[in-house]
Design a protein around this motif. Structure first.
Motif, PDB file in Angstrom:
ATOM      1  N   ILE A   1      66.991  82.527  58.190  1.00  0.00           N
ATOM      2  CA  ILE A   1      68.078  83.324  58.747  1.00  0.00           C
ATOM      3  C   ILE A   1      68.964  82.476  59.637  1.00  0.00           C
ATOM      4  CG2 ILE A   1      68.615  85.261  60.278  1.00  0.00           C
ATOM      5  CD1 ILE A   1      65.934  86.465  58.967  1.00  0.00           C
ATOM      6  N   SER A   2      68.352  81.793  60.593  1.00  0.00           N
ATOM      7  CA  SER A   2      69.104  80.881  61.441  1.00  0.00           C
ATOM      8  C   SER A   2      68.110  79.949  62.120  1.00  0.00           C
ATOM      9  CB  SER A   2      69.910  81.646  62.493  1.00  0.00           C
ATOM     10  OG  SER A   2      69.020  82.310  63.377  1.00  0.00           O
TER      11      SER A   2
ATOM     12  N   GLN B   1      68.172  91.974  54.583  1.00  0.00           N
ATOM     13  CA  GLN B   1      68.105  90.926  55.604  1.00  0.00           C
ATOM     14  C   GLN B   1      68.411  91.473  56.988  1.00  0.00           C
ATOM     15  OE1 GLN B   1      69.653  87.175  55.634  1.00  0.00           O
ATOM     16  NE2 GLN B   1      67.947  86.476  54.381  1.00  0.00           N
ATOM     17  N   GLN B   2      69.194  92.558  57.007  1.00  0.00           N
ATOM     18  CA  GLN B   2      69.718  93.095  58.261  1.00  0.00           C
ATOM     19  C   GLN B   2      68.630  93.286  59.323  1.00  0.00           C
ATOM     20  OE1 GLN B   2      71.418  96.987  58.001  1.00  0.00           O
ATOM     21  NE2 GLN B   2      73.360  96.287  58.814  1.00  0.00           N
TER      22      GLN B   2
ATOM     23  N   HIS C   1      65.395  92.217  59.034  1.00  0.00           N
ATOM     24  CA  HIS C   1      64.486  91.069  59.107  1.00  0.00           C
ATOM     25  C   HIS C   1      65.106  89.905  59.878  1.00  0.00           C
ATOM     26  CE1 HIS C   1      61.250  92.692  56.708  1.00  0.00           C
ATOM     27  NE2 HIS C   1      62.141  93.174  55.873  1.00  0.00           N
ATOM     28  N   ASP C   2      66.313  90.102  60.361  1.00  0.00           N
ATOM     29  CA  ASP C   2      66.911  89.052  61.187  1.00  0.00           C
ATOM     30  C   ASP C   2      66.494  89.213  62.647  1.00  0.00           C
ATOM     31  OD1 ASP C   2      68.385  91.134  62.189  1.00  0.00           O
ATOM     32  OD2 ASP C   2      70.313  90.436  61.456  1.00  0.00           O
ATOM     33  N   GLU C   3      65.675  90.245  62.915  1.00  0.00           N
ATOM     34  CA  GLU C   3      65.184  90.427  64.281  1.00  0.00           C
ATOM     35  C   GLU C   3      63.788  89.826  64.424  1.00  0.00           C
ATOM     36  OE1 GLU C   3      65.649  94.597  65.148  1.00  0.00           O
ATOM     37  OE2 GLU C   3      67.759  94.301  65.602  1.00  0.00           O
TER      38      GLU C   3
ATOM     39  N   ASN D   1      66.349  81.814  64.863  1.00  0.00           N
ATOM     40  CA  ASN D   1      65.246  82.661  64.416  1.00  0.00           C
ATOM     41  C   ASN D   1      63.980  81.864  64.131  1.00  0.00           C
ATOM     42  OD1 ASN D   1      66.908  85.104  64.213  1.00  0.00           O
ATOM     43  ND2 ASN D   1      65.238  85.774  62.904  1.00  0.00           N
TER      44      ASN D   1
END
Lengths: 215, 10
Positions: A56-57, B4-5, B7-9, A60
């Motif tokens: 993701i980044s 993804q929205q 799972h980006d946390e 992350n």
């Protein structure tokens, strides 16, 4: 990423740092529940299965590595470190944490967004994280003198959860299709568990007294 | 994407 999410992540990071500071420099884990720490290690292991496959980044990935590394090293310290493990209140930390794992796993198998291994494990980690603080809260209640670092650790963990809820509210209004019931409900349950602690934490802070939870 | 929205946390 919004300011609530970043602030939430930072409080989470600080909570871990406070705990590591206590363990590493004072060489004490008095008042810290090993049961809760083991549950967190399991939570992160189950949740970050995608760490190397779902990029993701950099932020992350680095944060995931920090949470995985710190949770497992805290468990290691409390179990095996010659000096640290002596301060562990084993007789007080009696919560049957295994009884939390199985219901969470069953619930994740029944209620999930998609029935795949990774998705079920991810959901399991959400349910388990929601209740993972319980052994720690029980131990706090039994501890006569809660030291400042332990109190701050639990406070920071609670603050992290509260900030994540603000983050979801913000994302709900700013991003299309941001509806995630499983995450929200388990996150809300998790935050509510801290309500009682917060009350006594602010009371002790207001009255300038040592933190003490009534039995 | 949607998946993804969340799972980006962390």
């Amino acid at each position: 990423m919004n300011i609530f999410r970043l602030a939430g992540d930072m409080t989470h990071l600080f909570s871990v740092l406070v705990l590591l500071l206590k363990i590493h420099t004072i060489k004490s884990c008095a008042g810290v529940s090993l049961k809760t720490q083991e549950l967190y290690a399991l939570v992160f292991a189950a949740r970050y299965l995608d760490i190397f496959t779902n990029y993701i980044s950099l932020y992350n990935t680095v944060m995931k590595l920090i949470f995985l590394g710190s949770s497992f090293s805290i468990v290691w310290y409390m179990r095996y470190h010659k000096i640290v493990r002596r301060s562990y209140d084993k007789d007080q930390d009696t919560f049957r944490h295994y009884f939390l794992i199985l219901p969470c796993l069953l619930l994740a198998l029944l209620i999930n967004e998609k029935f795949t291994f990774k998705e079920v494990m991810w959901t399991f980690s959400l349910y388990l994280e929601a209740v993972a603080i319980l052994p720690q809260l029980v131990l706090l209640q039994r501890t006569r003198n809660i030291d400042n670092l332990t109190g701050q650790y639990v406070f920071l963990l609670g603050a992290y959860r509260a900030l994540y809820i603000l983050n979801w509210v913000y994302r709900y209004f700013t991003e299309p299709h941001f509806v995630h019931w499983i995450t929200w409900v388990s996150g809300l349950v998790q935050t509510l568990l801290y309500a009682d602690f917060f009350y006594y934490y602010f009371q002790s802070w207001k009255n300038n007294q040592k933190l003490h939870l009534p039995a | 994407p949607l998946e993804q929205q969340i799972h980006d946390e962390l």
